[in-house]
Motif scaffolding. Structure first.
Motif, PDB file in Angstrom:
ATOM      1  N   GLY A 120      46.257  41.411  33.287  1.00  0.00           N
ATOM      2  CA  GLY A 120      45.226  42.432  33.222  1.00  0.00           C
ATOM      3  C   GLY A 120      45.660  43.568  32.318  1.00  0.00           C
TER       4      GLY A 120
ATOM      5  N   GLY B  61      41.049  46.293  31.463  1.00  0.00           N
ATOM      6  CA  GLY B  61      40.184  45.134  31.684  1.00  0.00           C
ATOM      7  C   GLY B  61      40.855  44.105  32.579  1.00  0.00           C
ATOM      8  N   SER B  62      40.054  43.391  33.342  1.00  0.00           N
ATOM      9  CA  SER B  62      40.548  42.301  34.186  1.00  0.00           C
ATOM     10  C   SER B  62      40.327  40.969  33.494  1.00  0.00           C
TER      11      SER B  62
ATOM     12  N   ILE C 101      38.931  37.415  33.985  1.00  0.00           N
ATOM     13  CA  ILE C 101      37.998  36.767  34.895  1.00  0.00           C
ATOM     14  C   ILE C 101      37.723  35.349  34.412  1.00  0.00           C
TER      15      ILE C 101
ATOM     16  N   ALA D 291      44.000  41.074  28.854  1.00  0.00           N
ATOM     17  CA  ALA D 291      42.839  41.952  28.696  1.00  0.00           C
ATOM     18  C   ALA D 291      43.251  43.249  28.012  1.00  0.00           C
TER      19      ALA D 291
ATOM     20  N   ASN E  80      36.206  43.618  30.414  1.00  0.00           N
ATOM     21  CA  ASN E  80      36.898  42.512  31.058  1.00  0.00           C
ATOM     22  C   ASN E  80      36.986  41.328  30.101  1.00  0.00           C
TER      23      ASN E  80
ATOM     24  N   VAL F 164      38.370  36.849  39.757  1.00  0.00           N
ATOM     25  CA  VAL F 164      39.278  37.728  39.025  1.00  0.00           C
ATOM     26  C   VAL F 164      40.705  37.252  39.305  1.00  0.00           C
TER      27      VAL F 164
ATOM     28  N   ARG G   5      43.917  41.497  37.832  1.00  0.00           N
ATOM     29  CA  ARG G   5      43.191  42.766  37.912  1.00  0.00           C
ATOM     30  C   ARG G   5      43.740  43.759  36.897  1.00  0.00           C
ATOM     31  N   GLY G   6      42.835  44.477  36.256  1.00  0.00           N
ATOM     32  CA  GLY G   6      43.253  45.525  35.335  1.00  0.00           C
ATOM     33  C   GLY G   6      43.818  46.724  36.079  1.00  0.00           C
TER      34      GLY G   6
ATOM     35  N   ARG H 263      32.839  36.976  41.930  1.00  0.00           N
ATOM     36  CA  ARG H 263      33.665  38.091  41.478  1.00  0.00           C
ATOM     37  C   ARG H 263      34.758  38.436  42.486  1.00  0.00           C
TER      38      ARG H 263
END
Length: 435
Positions: free
Chosen positions: A12, A42-43, A45, A66, A84, A115, A118-119, A350
């Motif tokens: 992330g 950003g994540s 995904i 990301a 993302n 996800v 994770r960011g 999500r």
């Protein structure tokens, strides 16, 4: 190129840094703090795309990172959040944490998302740290690092009908006859080494997806031969079409072939024994096949398998093929869309897969290395990573946190005195006794 397994790294994006800033407008004395917060990173995904059928894209790209969030601005302006990163995967993909072997998600529906990294959160600007006692703080946070992990992707083919059977019994020929697929066909074992998919048009607006899966051999459930490379694809099929060489071309007994294949399925996953199955007695155009079929049916009756449907066919002359297709279509109308064979919790849209907890916020340990004391604490190390310790206000805050956690008293009880070197993470400092 068909690729059904890949190992990749996902990360992330880091959050943007908060800043230290003060109002400088004319006629505004002592304007106060005005540093803005950084944006969220950003994540990464993963999103299911029903148009994909292979993991080939991950053969050439192994790292997915990301973007970082933007830095905070003056006048309390918030930095922009990063976009993302959306990574498309085929339906039927299982996502596994490579470190723990935990299944993160099992994605089967178009548009389903998870996800996987994770960011990081954006750092806070100095506006956030203002208080009556500290109206003009010189404190700002750095952005939090995003999650990072290695994951393994395993694709389990999403097909309505799966063709199983020993090598060279005619599975690939059958698929080529009933669909537009053109699998490799040859008169030797293991012509098919990867699954082939074809859409079968039965007529009357009905169709289904058929998968020609690599041939099984004894011990496949333990990984012998193509083993698990084949068996994991069977798990997704709604109906099993068991193709048997009724001509016994290689000197095998058709009934023993039936028993052995089903035993391999059962040993790999007991739930496959309950999957609807139809037998395709293939190569009935051969002179000796009729006699073998009579013996096969007698043995099936004696073993209590008399209720298993058997369709006589020849993939060369196309005898009996259409009748089997009609029956498969009827059977599929009565079966749920996606068989579930693993005890995996459903994936919410999500869903966020979080990093493992790193311990209690006030938890710490102290050990001694020669004349140095080493403090291990996830919360203190996180503080060091997110703040600029060259700022006086930050140092005072850091000292206050250590005092409240009891680190200072513990160091003193272990013999730390003025001038003793203490290390926390990558940061070293001298222990100081205050009067």
């Amino acid at each position: 190129m068909f690729v059904d397994k890949a190992k990749i790294n996902v990360k992330g994006g880091a959050g943007g840094d908060g800043i230290v800033s003060f109002r400088r407008e004319k006629y505004v004395e002592q304007g106060g703090p005005a540093g803005g917060d950084g944006g969220r990173g950003g994540s990464v995904i993963f999103r299911v795309d029903e148009g994909l059928r292979t993991l080939v894209d991950f053969k050439y790209q192994k790292h997915f990172k990301a973007d970082r969030g933007e830095r905070g601005g003056t006048k309390t302006m918030h930095g922009a959040n990063a976009e993302n990163m959306i990574v498309r995967i085929p339906p039927g993909t299982v996502i596994i944490n490579d470190d723990t072997q935990e299944i993160i998600a099992d994605l089967t529906r178009h548009g389903q998302e998870v996800v996987v990294a994770r960011g990081g959160r954006g750092g806070r600007g100095n506006t956030r740290f203002a208080s009556p006692s500290t109206p003009a703080p010189y404190i700002a946070e750095k952005g939090e690092e995003g999650d990072e992990r290695w994951i393994v992707l395993e694709l389990k083919v999403m097909a309505d009908v799966g063709l199983v059977g020993f090598p060279s019994v005619g599975k690939s020929t059958l698929l080529s006859v009933v669909s537009g697929a053109r699998p490799k066909i040859g008169a030797y074992h293991f012509t098919t080494i990867t699954p082939n998919l074809g859409v079968v048009d039965v007529g009357n607006g009905k169709s289904f997806v058929m998968a020609d899966l690599p041939g099984l051999i004894e011990g496949a459930h333990e990984g012998v031969g193509l083993g698990h490379e084949f068996l994991r694809h069977v798990e997704r099929t709604r109906v099993i079409l068991h193709v048997i060489d009724m001509a016994a071309t290689d000197g095998r007994d058709p009934y023993e072939d039936y028993v052995q294949i089903n035993e391999e399925l059962r040993l790999y996953n007991a739930k496959l024994s309950d999957r609807p199955q139809i037998v395709a007695a293939n190569k009935m155009d051969m002179p000796e096949s009729a006699e073998h079929l009579i013996a096969f049916k007698e043995k099936m009756q004696e073993a209590g398998h008399g209720d298993v449907e058997i369709f006589e066919m020849s993939t060369v002359t196309k005898q009996g093929v259409q009748e089997a297709l009609y029956r498969l279509a009827e059977l599929l109308d009565t079966i749920a869309e996606a068989p579930v064979v693993e005890e995996v919790s459903a994936v919410e849209e999500r869903k966020i897969y979080k990093m493992e907890p790193k311990g209690a916020i006030n938890e710490f340990t102290i050990r001694r290395e020669n004349e140095m004391y080493v403090v291990e604490s996830s919360s203190l190390e996180n503080f060091i990573n997110r703040y600029n310790l060259n700022q006086e206000d930050v140092l005072q805050r850091f000292a206050t946190i250590m005092r409240r956690m009891g680190v200072e008293n513990e160091l003193r009880s272990r013999g730390a005195v003025d001038g003793t070197i203490v290390r926390i993470g990558s940061y070293e400092f001298e222990f100081v006794e205050y009067d």
